[in-house]
Design a protein around this motif. Structure first.
Motif, PDB file in Angstrom:
ATOM      1  N   ALA A  53       6.994  13.822  33.302  1.00  8.13           N
ATOM      2  CA  ALA A  53       7.064  14.755  34.422  1.00  8.13           C
ATOM      3  C   ALA A  53       7.778  16.031  33.992  1.00  8.13           C
ATOM      4  N   PHE A  54       7.453  17.132  34.659  1.00  8.61           N
ATOM      5  CA  PHE A  54       8.096  18.406  34.325  1.00  8.61           C
ATOM      6  C   PHE A  54       8.220  19.278  35.562  1.00  8.61           C
ATOM      7  N   THR A  55       9.127  20.241  35.474  1.00 11.31           N
ATOM      8  CA  THR A  55       9.374  21.215  36.530  1.00 11.31           C
ATOM      9  C   THR A  55       8.950  22.594  36.045  1.00 11.31           C
ATOM     10  N   VAL A  56       8.248  23.343  36.877  1.00 13.59           N
ATOM     11  CA  VAL A  56       7.912  24.731  36.567  1.00 13.59           C
ATOM     12  C   VAL A  56       8.948  25.642  37.216  1.00 13.59           C
ATOM     13  N   VAL A  57       9.472  26.579  36.443  1.00 11.62           N
ATOM     14  CA  VAL A  57      10.375  27.595  36.965  1.00 11.62           C
ATOM     15  C   VAL A  57       9.722  28.956  36.752  1.00 11.62           C
ATOM     16  N   ILE A  58       9.693  29.760  37.803  1.00 15.70           N
ATOM     17  CA  ILE A  58       9.092  31.095  37.755  1.00 15.70           C
ATOM     18  C   ILE A  58      10.202  32.126  37.917  1.00 15.70           C
ATOM     19  N   PRO A  59      10.710  32.712  36.810  1.00 20.22           N
ATOM     20  CA  PRO A  59      11.710  33.774  36.939  1.00 20.22           C
ATOM     21  C   PRO A  59      11.056  35.024  37.524  1.00 20.22           C
ATOM     22  N   ALA A  60      11.668  35.611  38.533  1.00 23.43           N
ATOM     23  CA  ALA A  60      11.091  36.780  39.196  1.00 23.43           C
ATOM     24  C   ALA A  60      12.199  37.785  39.491  1.00 23.43           C
ATOM     25  N   ARG A  61      12.311  38.793  38.650  1.00 23.84           N
ATOM     26  CA  ARG A  61      13.310  39.850  38.827  1.00 23.84           C
ATOM     27  C   ARG A  61      12.717  41.004  39.619  1.00 23.84           C
ATOM     28  N   PHE A  62      13.520  41.565  40.531  1.00 28.38           N
ATOM     29  CA  PHE A  62      13.030  42.714  41.311  1.00 28.38           C
ATOM     30  C   PHE A  62      13.004  43.974  40.452  1.00 28.38           C
ATOM     31  N   ALA A  63      14.026  44.151  39.627  1.00 25.47           N
ATOM     32  CA  ALA A  63      14.125  45.367  38.819  1.00 25.47           C
ATOM     33  C   ALA A  63      13.140  45.308  37.656  1.00 25.47           C
ATOM     34  N   SER A  64      12.377  46.375  37.498  1.00 24.34           N
ATOM     35  CA  SER A  64      11.463  46.515  36.372  1.00 24.34           C
ATOM     36  C   SER A  64      11.331  47.998  36.075  1.00 24.34           C
TER      37      SER A  64
ATOM     38  N   VAL B 237      22.697  37.872  38.757  1.00 23.18           N
ATOM     39  CA  VAL B 237      22.002  39.094  38.327  1.00 23.18           C
ATOM     40  C   VAL B 237      22.137  39.286  36.824  1.00 23.18           C
ATOM     41  N   ALA B 238      23.323  39.013  36.290  1.00 24.61           N
ATOM     42  CA  ALA B 238      23.653  39.378  34.906  1.00 24.61           C
ATOM     43  C   ALA B 238      23.212  38.328  33.898  1.00 24.61           C
ATOM     44  N   HIS B 239      21.903  38.111  33.774  1.00 23.09           N
ATOM     45  CA  HIS B 239      21.379  37.237  32.726  1.00 23.09           C
ATOM     46  C   HIS B 239      20.740  38.108  31.650  1.00 23.09           C
ATOM     47  N   ASN B 240      20.987  37.743  30.376  1.00 22.25           N
ATOM     48  CA  ASN B 240      20.437  38.520  29.264  1.00 22.25           C
ATOM     49  C   ASN B 240      18.943  38.303  29.086  1.00 22.25           C
ATOM     50  N   SER B 241      18.443  37.148  29.528  1.00 22.30           N
ATOM     51  CA  SER B 241      17.037  36.836  29.299  1.00 22.30           C
ATOM     52  C   SER B 241      16.544  35.863  30.357  1.00 22.30           C
ATOM     53  N   GLY B 242      15.232  35.682  30.409  1.00 22.54           N
ATOM     54  CA  GLY B 242      14.658  34.702  31.314  1.00 22.54           C
ATOM     55  C   GLY B 242      15.107  33.298  30.985  1.00 22.54           C
TER      56      GLY B 242
ATOM     57  N   PRO C 258       8.796  48.874  39.389  1.00 19.12           N
ATOM     58  CA  PRO C 258       9.860  48.359  40.257  1.00 19.12           C
ATOM     59  C   PRO C 258       9.296  47.471  41.369  1.00 19.12           C
ATOM     60  N   GLY C 259      10.051  46.414  41.685  1.00 18.97           N
ATOM     61  CA  GLY C 259       9.624  45.499  42.733  1.00 18.97           C
ATOM     62  C   GLY C 259       8.375  44.715  42.386  1.00 18.97           C
ATOM     63  N   LYS C 260       8.161  44.507  41.093  1.00 21.29           N
ATOM     64  CA  LYS C 260       6.897  43.922  40.628  1.00 21.29           C
ATOM     65  C   LYS C 260       6.534  42.610  41.308  1.00 21.29           C
ATOM     66  N   PRO C 261       7.448  41.642  41.466  1.00 23.41           N
ATOM     67  CA  PRO C 261       7.037  40.364  42.063  1.00 23.41           C
ATOM     68  C   PRO C 261       6.495  40.488  43.483  1.00 23.41           C
ATOM     69  N   LEU C 262       6.863  41.560  44.193  1.00 23.94           N
ATOM     70  CA  LEU C 262       6.449  41.724  45.575  1.00 23.94           C
ATOM     71  C   LEU C 262       5.262  42.669  45.735  1.00 23.94           C
ATOM     72  N   GLN C 263       4.731  43.172  44.636  1.00 19.42           N
ATOM     73  CA  GLN C 263       3.553  44.041  44.716  1.00 19.42           C
ATOM     74  C   GLN C 263       2.383  43.273  45.329  1.00 19.42           C
ATOM     75  N   ASP C 264       1.682  43.919  46.243  1.00 16.29           N
ATOM     76  CA  ASP C 264       0.597  43.258  46.969  1.00 16.29           C
ATOM     77  C   ASP C 264      -0.655  43.115  46.108  1.00 16.29           C
ATOM     78  N   ILE C 265      -1.206  41.910  46.098  1.00 18.54           N
ATOM     79  CA  ILE C 265      -2.493  41.646  45.456  1.00 18.54           C
ATOM     80  C   ILE C 265      -3.310  40.806  46.432  1.00 18.54           C
TER      81      ILE C 265
END
Length: 254
Positions: free
Chosen positions: A4-15, A72-77, A19-26
């Motif tokens: 079994a495994f868990t999926v984690v989806i890192p989603a940062r607002f700042a880009s 907020v202060a993570h160096n990487s995903g 900017p706001g990439k995860p919330l961009q409408d598609i």
């Protein structure tokens, strides 16, 4: 039976580029929802969005996703995933798959593949995917990450540089890849063991990782093994720029 495994989806607002990439409408949905829906089609026992922004938390709860608010202060995903593993109380040998929050077209088969590959490799701390690289221009493109493995499919190194350097062939004709060299492009989907994530954070960045801006080099620097297999299907490109976003919108009929 596969582990079994868990999926984690890192989603940062700042880009910086979108900017706001995860919330961009598609097609009437935020991009992160498309990623989450694709991940839910995999064999994962749990799919979690990990974000540093309350706006993404609200959006995810709105469409029914499990979401965790992280520092907020993570160096990487990968650092963000380590915090998620702690919040979820995962055991050291539990598997996590990192699915980037800007991959709305990620095939579920690739998520299953990378998790199964790591489960089958007890000596590896991580698993990832690659695909054949057949374009000479891509070989010289620093945005295309190249990977070389040993005879057991374990990574020797990753680089933005042309790798391996076919000294004679490329000196004579740099516009054509030599037919006898199996060039491969790295695909940025990873599976990890939870204990490794704790080790990864404790190590901190190394000079090689910082030089190439490739966090997987931290693992190799400390002697951890990374299993690499060719992807079962070609992954669609992710969303880094506004042009990428418009392309995906057209594909999904927005």
């Amino acid at each position: 039976m596969s582990q079994a495994f868990t999926v984690v989806i890192p989603a940062r607002f700042a880009s910086s580029r979108l900017p706001g990439k995860p919330l961009q409408d598609i097609a009437g949905k935020p991009m992160v929802q498309h990623v989450w829906e694709q991940a839910c089609k995999s064999r994962a026992r749990q799919v979690v969005v990990a974000t540093d922004d309350a706006r993404i938390v609200a959006a995810c709860r709105g469409f029914g996703a499990e979401v965790l608010l992280t520092q907020v202060a993570h160096n990487s995903g990968t650092d963000r995933l380590a915090e998620v593993a702690i919040q979820l109380g995962l055991a050291g040998d539990d598997l996590l798959v990192n699915v980037q929050g800007d991959e709305p077209l990620i095939p579920p088969a690739l998520i299953n593949q990378v998790a199964a590959n790591l489960a089958a490799q007890p000596l590896a701390a991580m698993a990832t995917l690659a695909e054949p690289l057949e374009d000479a221009a891509a070989l010289f493109n620093p945005n295309v990450v190249k990977v070389i493995t040993d005879c057991n499919g374990l990574a020797l190194t990753f680089s933005r540089a042309p790798l391996p350097w076919a000294r004679d062939a490329l000196a004579c004709n740099p516009d054509q890849l030599p037919a006898d060299v199996p060039y491969r492009r790295h695909i940025g989907i990873y599976a990890y063991r939870a204990q490794f994530l704790a080790d990864f954070v404790a190590w901190g960045p190394c000079w090689l990782e910082n030089t190439e801006s490739l966090e997987q080099l931290r693992a190799l620097w400390h002697g951890a093994r990374i299993h690499v297999a060719d992807a079962l299907e070609a992954p669609p490109a992710g969303v880094d720029t506004l042009a990428d976003l418009e392309r995906v919108r057209r594909l999904l009929g927005a």
